[in-house]
Design a protein around this motif. Structure first.
Motif, PDB file in Angstrom:
ATOM      1  N   ILE A   1      -0.284  -5.837  -7.130  1.00 34.77           N
ATOM      2  CA  ILE A   1      -0.374  -4.893  -6.012  1.00 34.77           C
ATOM      3  C   ILE A   1      -1.600  -5.270  -5.191  1.00 34.77           C
ATOM      4  N   GLN A   2      -1.505  -5.045  -3.881  1.00 31.70           N
ATOM      5  CA  GLN A   2      -2.576  -5.494  -3.004  1.00 31.70           C
ATOM      6  C   GLN A   2      -2.811  -4.507  -1.864  1.00 31.70           C
ATOM      7  N   MET A   3      -4.067  -4.435  -1.489  1.00 25.40           N
ATOM      8  CA  MET A   3      -4.473  -3.521  -0.423  1.00 25.40           C
ATOM      9  C   MET A   3      -5.589  -4.214   0.348  1.00 25.40           C
ATOM     10  N   GLU A   4      -5.567  -4.076   1.670  1.00 27.34           N
ATOM     11  CA  GLU A   4      -6.634  -4.715   2.444  1.00 27.34           C
ATOM     12  C   GLU A   4      -7.957  -3.977   2.200  1.00 27.34           C
ATOM     13  N   ARG A   5      -8.987  -4.754   1.934  1.00 29.27           N
ATOM     14  CA  ARG A   5     -10.282  -4.192   1.589  1.00 29.27           C
ATOM     15  C   ARG A   5     -10.835  -3.289   2.685  1.00 29.27           C
ATOM     16  N   LYS A   6     -10.535  -3.610   3.924  1.00 31.11           N
ATOM     17  CA  LYS A   6     -11.126  -2.866   5.045  1.00 31.11           C
ATOM     18  C   LYS A   6     -10.762  -1.378   5.039  1.00 31.11           C
ATOM     19  N   PHE A   7      -9.694  -1.020   4.307  1.00 32.09           N
ATOM     20  CA  PHE A   7      -9.272   0.381   4.328  1.00 32.09           C
ATOM     21  C   PHE A   7      -9.981   1.252   3.292  1.00 32.09           C
ATOM     22  N   LEU A   8     -10.736   0.639   2.385  1.00 33.58           N
ATOM     23  CA  LEU A   8     -11.477   1.413   1.386  1.00 33.58           C
ATOM     24  C   LEU A   8     -12.967   1.120   1.542  1.00 33.58           C
ATOM     25  N   SER A   9     -13.766   2.160   1.477  1.00 31.42           N
ATOM     26  CA  SER A   9     -15.206   1.966   1.609  1.00 31.42           C
ATOM     27  C   SER A   9     -15.926   2.671   0.458  1.00 31.42           C
ATOM     28  N   PRO A  10     -17.145   2.234   0.137  1.00 30.96           N
ATOM     29  CA  PRO A  10     -17.901   2.881  -0.941  1.00 30.96           C
ATOM     30  C   PRO A  10     -18.170   4.361  -0.667  1.00 30.96           C
ATOM     31  N   ASP A  11     -18.029   4.780   0.577  1.00 30.83           N
ATOM     32  CA  ASP A  11     -18.231   6.192   0.906  1.00 30.83           C
ATOM     33  C   ASP A  11     -17.003   7.044   0.600  1.00 30.83           C
ATOM     34  N   ASP A  12     -15.892   6.401   0.279  1.00 31.52           N
ATOM     35  CA  ASP A  12     -14.658   7.159   0.105  1.00 31.52           C
ATOM     36  C   ASP A  12     -14.624   7.912  -1.225  1.00 31.52           C
ATOM     37  N   ASN A  13     -14.035   9.102  -1.166  1.00 29.29           N
ATOM     38  CA  ASN A  13     -13.728   9.907  -2.351  1.00 29.29           C
ATOM     39  C   ASN A  13     -12.212  10.034  -2.388  1.00 29.29           C
ATOM     40  N   ILE A  14     -11.601   9.317  -3.313  1.00 31.34           N
ATOM     41  CA  ILE A  14     -10.168   9.020  -3.207  1.00 31.34           C
ATOM     42  C   ILE A  14      -9.313   9.830  -4.162  1.00 31.34           C
ATOM     43  N   LEU A  15      -8.208  10.326  -3.620  1.00 30.31           N
ATOM     44  CA  LEU A  15      -7.174  10.948  -4.441  1.00 30.31           C
ATOM     45  C   LEU A  15      -6.018   9.964  -4.549  1.00 30.31           C
ATOM     46  N   ILE A  16      -5.635   9.663  -5.790  1.00 28.56           N
ATOM     47  CA  ILE A  16      -4.508   8.768  -6.041  1.00 28.56           C
ATOM     48  C   ILE A  16      -3.268   9.615  -6.307  1.00 28.56           C
ATOM     49  N   ILE A  17      -2.205   9.337  -5.582  1.00 25.90           N
ATOM     50  CA  ILE A  17      -0.970  10.124  -5.711  1.00 25.90           C
ATOM     51  C   ILE A  17       0.159   9.215  -6.168  1.00 25.90           C
ATOM     52  N   ASP A  18       0.971   9.695  -7.117  1.00 27.02           N
ATOM     53  CA  ASP A  18       2.183   8.953  -7.466  1.00 27.02           C
ATOM     54  C   ASP A  18       3.244   9.912  -7.994  1.00 27.02           C
ATOM     55  N   ASP A  19       4.480   9.435  -7.989  1.00 26.94           N
ATOM     56  CA  ASP A  19       5.582  10.310  -8.409  1.00 26.94           C
ATOM     57  C   ASP A  19       5.631  10.475  -9.927  1.00 26.94           C
ATOM     58  N   PHE A  20       5.445   9.351 -10.659  1.00 25.53           N
ATOM     59  CA  PHE A  20       5.608   9.385 -12.112  1.00 25.53           C
ATOM     60  C   PHE A  20       4.383   8.800 -12.802  1.00 25.53           C
ATOM     61  N   LEU A  21       4.095   9.327 -13.967  1.00 21.88           N
ATOM     62  CA  LEU A  21       3.135   8.692 -14.864  1.00 21.88           C
ATOM     63  C   LEU A  21       3.825   8.558 -16.212  1.00 21.88           C
ATOM     64  N   ALA A  22       4.003   7.313 -16.663  1.00 19.44           N
ATOM     65  CA  ALA A  22       4.624   7.079 -17.978  1.00 19.44           C
ATOM     66  C   ALA A  22       3.628   6.280 -18.813  1.00 19.44           C
TER      67      ALA A  22
END
Lengths: 191, 191
Positions: B108-129
């Motif tokens: 999985i990949q995400m461009e670095r420019k969209f995340l910063s050390p100042d961010d407080n992130i909520l991770i959302i997903d449909d399932f956790l197995a």
């Protein structure tokens, strides 16, 4: 749609190979407030239609379609999948799609039970270039015997032939921004 | 979350191999009105956190995350991509994820420019197995040096070890429905 065109001019980046990067607000990072404005505009344009379902194809179309659905009375959204998984086990509607972005041909698939001949469907996607994904979705809708109210596209590359292909099929196509031409420095919209 | 549990009991179907099909409202066809209720509940649970960004992974998480973001002040949503494309050309954050649903390992990949050390992130997903996708997203957030407020999951399979793996890392995990066990006929939720 003026707001969208301004955003493309502000944050869009043209890359070699006729690539328009709008990943900061449309198809990697998503600006949900903007998506609601897109939804309002699609609802205005398709006001005469009683839309019963919205369909799109993974992945970039999903977030847009989900937000847009709120402006059509929260109709269900179904996204066509690009890979088989254990979760797809019913009767499938499928179509072959050639990808010019990723290369190769892939199969999109949707469970038949989610589309009915009574449906009046709005197809939503982020981009229209050569129209292959849209043609695949139209084929899936045809297999289900459902009606297509039209296609709602955020950005159409007017200098590629997808728009013409769709319109020649007699399908209503509403693109919120149509790019007539683009160079490294300038993006020109169709009037 | 009572509304969600009732919906799972009403429309969910158990398939061999510990598969719970909820494709009629969650991850193939999407019930946007329900997604807004999920968003309200996540906002209630994470009320003490100043979330700056929501991230998820394509494809099933995208629609949920987009709708949920509306309940966190329309913060930007970024989805990790599972395939390389010409549209990914910046510096990438990547993680390896093992898929038990589809088989194999993918990046999985995400461009670095969209995340910063100042961010407080909520991770959302449909399932956790088994938690592999979440672990990949946590790794991406760690690479960016950002803070994780927590993970918001719609359905956790409590009989698999993903939840334990995430909690043992000290990450806050909020699952709206935790399934304790399931057979062909019955689905039992954790109290």
């Amino acid at each position: 749609m003026q707001l969208l065109k301004e955003r493309i001019l502000k944050d869009g980046k043209v890359k070699p190979g006729h690539i328009l990067k709008v990943d900061s607000f449309l198809n990697h990072q998503m600006d949900v407030a903007l998506f609601n404005e897109l939804g309002r505009e699609f609802a205005r344009r398709f006001a005469g239609e009683k839309i019963t379902k919205i369909i799109t194809v993974e992945a970039s179309g999903i977030g847009i379609a989900a937000i847009v659905a709120q402006h059509f009375g929260n109709v269900p959204v179904v996204f066509a999948k690009k890979t088989l998984s254990k979760n797809l086990d019913g009767e499938l509607l499928t179509a072959q799609v050639r990808s010019y972005t990723r290369g190769g041909v892939y199969t999109i698939q949707m469970e038949r039970k989610f589309l009915s001949p009574d449906d009046n469907i709005l197809i939503i996607d982020d981009f229209l270039a050569k129209g292959q994904a849209l043609l695949g979705l139209l084929e899936i809708v045809a297999q289900a015997g459902a009606k297509v109210a039209g296609c709602g596209i955020v950005i159409e590359k007017g200098f590629q032939d997808g728009g013409q292909l769709i319109r020649e099929k007699g399908v209503r196509l509403e693109s919120l921004a149509i790019i007539e031409s683009m160079t490294d420095d300038t993006i020109t919209f169709a009037p």
